[in-house]
Scaffold this motif. Sequence first.
Motif, mmCIF file in Angstrom:
data_model
loop_
_atom_site.group_PDB
_atom_site.id
_atom_site.type_symbol
_atom_site.label_atom_id
_atom_site.label_comp_id
_atom_site.label_asym_id
_atom_site.label_seq_id
_atom_site.Cartn_x
_atom_site.Cartn_y
_atom_site.Cartn_z
ATOM 1 N N UNK A 126 0.836 -1.210 0.000
ATOM 2 C CA UNK A 126 0.000 0.000 0.000
ATOM 3 C C UNK A 126 0.869 1.257 0.000
ATOM 4 N N UNK A 127 1.915 1.261 0.796
ATOM 5 C CA UNK A 127 2.815 2.418 0.844
ATOM 6 C C UNK A 127 3.484 2.649 -0.507
ATOM 7 N N UNK A 130 0.843 3.991 -3.039
ATOM 8 C CA UNK A 130 0.523 5.392 -2.774
ATOM 9 C C UNK A 130 1.676 6.319 -3.152
ATOM 10 N N UNK A 131 2.835 5.749 -3.404
ATOM 11 C CA UNK A 131 3.992 6.577 -3.741
ATOM 12 C C UNK A 131 4.689 7.153 -2.529
ATOM 13 N N UNK A 132 4.405 6.597 -1.351
ATOM 14 C CA UNK A 132 4.997 7.107 -0.116
ATOM 15 C C UNK A 132 6.404 6.560 0.072
ATOM 16 N N UNK A 137 12.441 0.710 0.714
ATOM 17 C CA UNK A 137 12.516 1.773 1.723
ATOM 18 C C UNK A 137 11.713 1.421 2.969
ATOM 19 N N UNK A 138 10.472 0.965 2.769
ATOM 20 C CA UNK A 138 9.636 0.648 3.930
ATOM 21 C C UNK A 138 10.171 -0.563 4.684
ATOM 22 N N UNK A 139 10.804 -1.498 3.948
ATOM 23 C CA UNK A 139 11.420 -2.648 4.615
ATOM 24 C C UNK A 139 12.490 -2.159 5.595
#
Length: 438
Positions: A126-127, A130-132, A137-139
């Motif tokens: 989802x992140x 959404x392009x967040x 990066x989120x990992x």
Amino acid sequence: LVGHGPSPSSSTAGVEKREKRFRAHQGFGDHHSGVTSAHTYLYADEAKCDQHMETFLRCIDASSGSSDDGFSAIKLTALARPQFLVQFSEVLVKWRKFFHQMATEQGQAGRAVLDTKLELEKLQEALANLGIASKAESQQWFTGQNRRTSSTVDLLDWNSLFDSRTKISKPLLIPNRKTGQLEPLLSRFSEEEELQLKRVLQRMDVLAKRAMEKGVRLMVDAEQSYFQPAISHLAVETQRRFNKSRPIIYNTYQCYLKEAYNNVTGDVELSRREGWHFGAKLVRGAYMEQERERAAQMGYEDPINPTYEKTNEMYHRCLEYVLEEIKHSRKASVMVASHNEDTVKFTLRRMMDLGIHPSDKKVCFGQLLGMCDQITFPLGQAGFPVYKYVPYGPVKEVLPYLSRRAQENRGFMQRANRERDLLWKEVKRRLLAGNLFS
């Protein structure tokens, strides 16, 4: 409020996008005519905050000199600019709402707060969508948390992520639900606000160290709901540092708020995970009229429970949860700050059921000086830790505070009549026994 930071003319567009509850409002936040509220300070500079810190230091010294295991109460609106607390509260609330938005998209709407767990894989997707943040990066965000071993993320993990991400220079973006566009979460959190955050934490650090040195416990008073997320966040940050071996810092929970139980259970669970002692003062709440008027004028949901009975239920529910935690972990303490005889009886009954002895000093009671002595003195004589809360200051500020207490306690006059009747009964008993002055 609008006058702080950017000029009013340059910040109008940003204000329109803000959560209604945390918008600047000329009539609320710092003062409001016709509302009997404690004076909330509006400063020209930080020097006034430092002056109030010095007053609190003297209060800690006085408490230390008057009793063992004393308490001193502090107000965060005296240690930080109110407009900063409103802005910081808005940021915290937007971040939590983003979590619940993700939970709804994962089909978890309506679950209890601590039962709501996002699947990490789906969250990362989802992140990315959404392009967040990219999946890589989120990992890195989540593996950066040392305790991350789970494949799910709950609200406490999410809040910890906020703490770590705000220290990274790249702006943290979240979607605006109305426009669908990404916006920086900290867009209104400038270097000046960052400096204010450090300053208020430094002031709390000074006070907590003095309290430890003097053997005094520090209660962080609750205030209006549009300040409260920031106040609670700052209180928890201080608890993390100073409540490692015993509860020095107590946070205050207002049980007239609809979200009170979630606030209590979330902070208790955080204390379990991180191993510090949970300290709480439970109150019913004191800003009901102001909160409801502000919600009506600004068009957001009333944060207060609909009836006094619902508030009573909430108080006992929160209290029950903390008492159970005391029994099972011994790393929690609570002040039952109440003038309600039924609540005091409920507490005594549950302490007996759970095997919590007064000498454990895990449960204490508090009433205002001059109110409900027929509750205070028997508790003290029975061996329970009980305290009288002593507000002091200029008359023009203390009287509105006391009138707010009367407004909060709906049965105030009935209780005053009851106290008068009890006093006359005791006078007559002593006259008949011939020991009037004993």
